[in-house]
Design an enzyme around this catalytic site. Sequence first.
Site, mmCIF file in Angstrom:
data_model
loop_
_atom_site.group_PDB
_atom_site.id
_atom_site.type_symbol
_atom_site.label_atom_id
_atom_site.label_comp_id
_atom_site.label_asym_id
_atom_site.label_seq_id
_atom_site.Cartn_x
_atom_site.Cartn_y
_atom_site.Cartn_z
ATOM 1 N N TYR A 98 -4.652 -6.618 -14.022
ATOM 2 C CA TYR A 98 -4.915 -5.845 -15.229
ATOM 3 C C TYR A 98 -6.391 -5.917 -15.617
ATOM 4 O O TYR A 98 -6.928 -4.991 -16.238
ATOM 5 C CB TYR A 98 -4.036 -6.336 -16.379
ATOM 6 C CG TYR A 98 -2.615 -5.843 -16.296
ATOM 7 C CD1 TYR A 98 -2.247 -4.643 -16.891
ATOM 8 C CD2 TYR A 98 -1.642 -6.568 -15.627
ATOM 9 C CE1 TYR A 98 -0.946 -4.175 -16.821
ATOM 10 C CE2 TYR A 98 -0.329 -6.116 -15.549
ATOM 11 C CZ TYR A 98 0.013 -4.916 -16.148
ATOM 12 O OH TYR A 98 1.301 -4.462 -16.065
ATOM 13 N N GLU A 140 6.686 -8.399 -17.532
ATOM 14 C CA GLU A 140 6.739 -8.710 -16.096
ATOM 15 C C GLU A 140 6.914 -10.204 -15.867
ATOM 16 O O GLU A 140 7.633 -10.614 -14.948
ATOM 17 C CB GLU A 140 5.475 -8.174 -15.420
ATOM 18 C CG GLU A 140 5.468 -6.646 -15.359
ATOM 19 C CD GLU A 140 4.086 -6.033 -15.327
ATOM 20 O OE1 GLU A 140 3.116 -6.739 -14.927
ATOM 21 O OE2 GLU A 140 3.951 -4.853 -15.709
#
Length: 399
Positions: A98, A140
């Site tokens: 990310y 996640e």
Amino acid sequence: MLSEQSLPVVRATLPVVGGAIGEITERFYPRMFAAHPELLRDLFNRGHQADGTQKQALAGSIATFATFLVERPDERPDAMMARIAHKHASLGVTSEQYKIVHEHLFAAIVEVLGEAVTPEVAAAWDEVYWLMANALIAAEAQLYQESGVAEGEVWRDMVVSGRHAETPDAVSLTLRRADGGPVEPFLPGQYVSVQATLPDGARQIRQYSLSQAPGHPEWRITVKRLRGEDARPQGEVSSWLHENVRPGDTLTVSAPFGGLTLPEGEGPLLLASAGIGATPMLAMLDHLAATGSTRPVLVAHADRTPADHAHRAELTRLTSELPGASLHLWYEDAHASVPGARAGRTDVAALDLPPGLTAYLCGPLPYLKSVRGALLEQGVAPAAIHYEVFGPDLWLGRD
């Protein structure tokens, strides 16, 4: 929710950023892949990059999330976020990645919008990004924990124990653990990712639904070879699996993920699918039959022809084993060879929908839009309609 100082800035700039988000994603991906070519080679779907659908999906997800923050600050687009999180987990995405996306996405934003990106604007949209990213990272992490694996460590070797041609363009593969251990449990409707090392050395990953219920000693996936308008093979991974994988071969496969799963209870169900979208419905029906369910189930499937309908005999058999189930088939061509099948495409108005129905849909995006719209017209509540789409989700936030 957004901070007090960022909310008015995002509200004021959302039309500008939203209007440019397509161009921003067009710049973002080449920048990121130039710096990290391994991501395109080994993680991202090259086909979806080439046809632009992944860029559309990313743009849609950012715009949808930002719109929720501004217009519905006490809510989140949970269905959209769950689909993204499950897909990321099935790919083994990690929290560190990310940071890579953030770096190149914001460089693309500055490149496109230029001087309009003041420090105040940059800080506000940075907050938007990390609110979305951290929500996905948390989701996640929970999925990894539930699967009993470390972050990103979702892969295991599976041996192909069987191969069966379902149609000229669909083949089912049964898989067992290479280490001899039992296959993991999963929820009916979930999918796994499969890695394929292609002739140019790229490791491409695709998702395939588990097309049998939990409880079998092996997993089964069904792979449809994608073809273009000229009828030539188009999907590079599906074609590679069709042409190269035989019993005894080893595949690298992920743990099961996916949020379109069979609900507990006795309420009525609609399992509606088109084409290879029948595969998660097969797992649900298999589970219902194995558990002796008597709940009302409408099974609706559409295909081009009976010959193109993968697992047609199995779908018919499983439906017949359920006392509360009925099967409804539509074929664009050659339907007369199947008793009771209708010509054309799925017609929800032809179904007797019971009150309290929960609908599960899987198939191409135009099919999902059509069937969902028809269900809404018939009075089915939006919250009772769930879907899974193969490939990038270009319908984000529409639940």
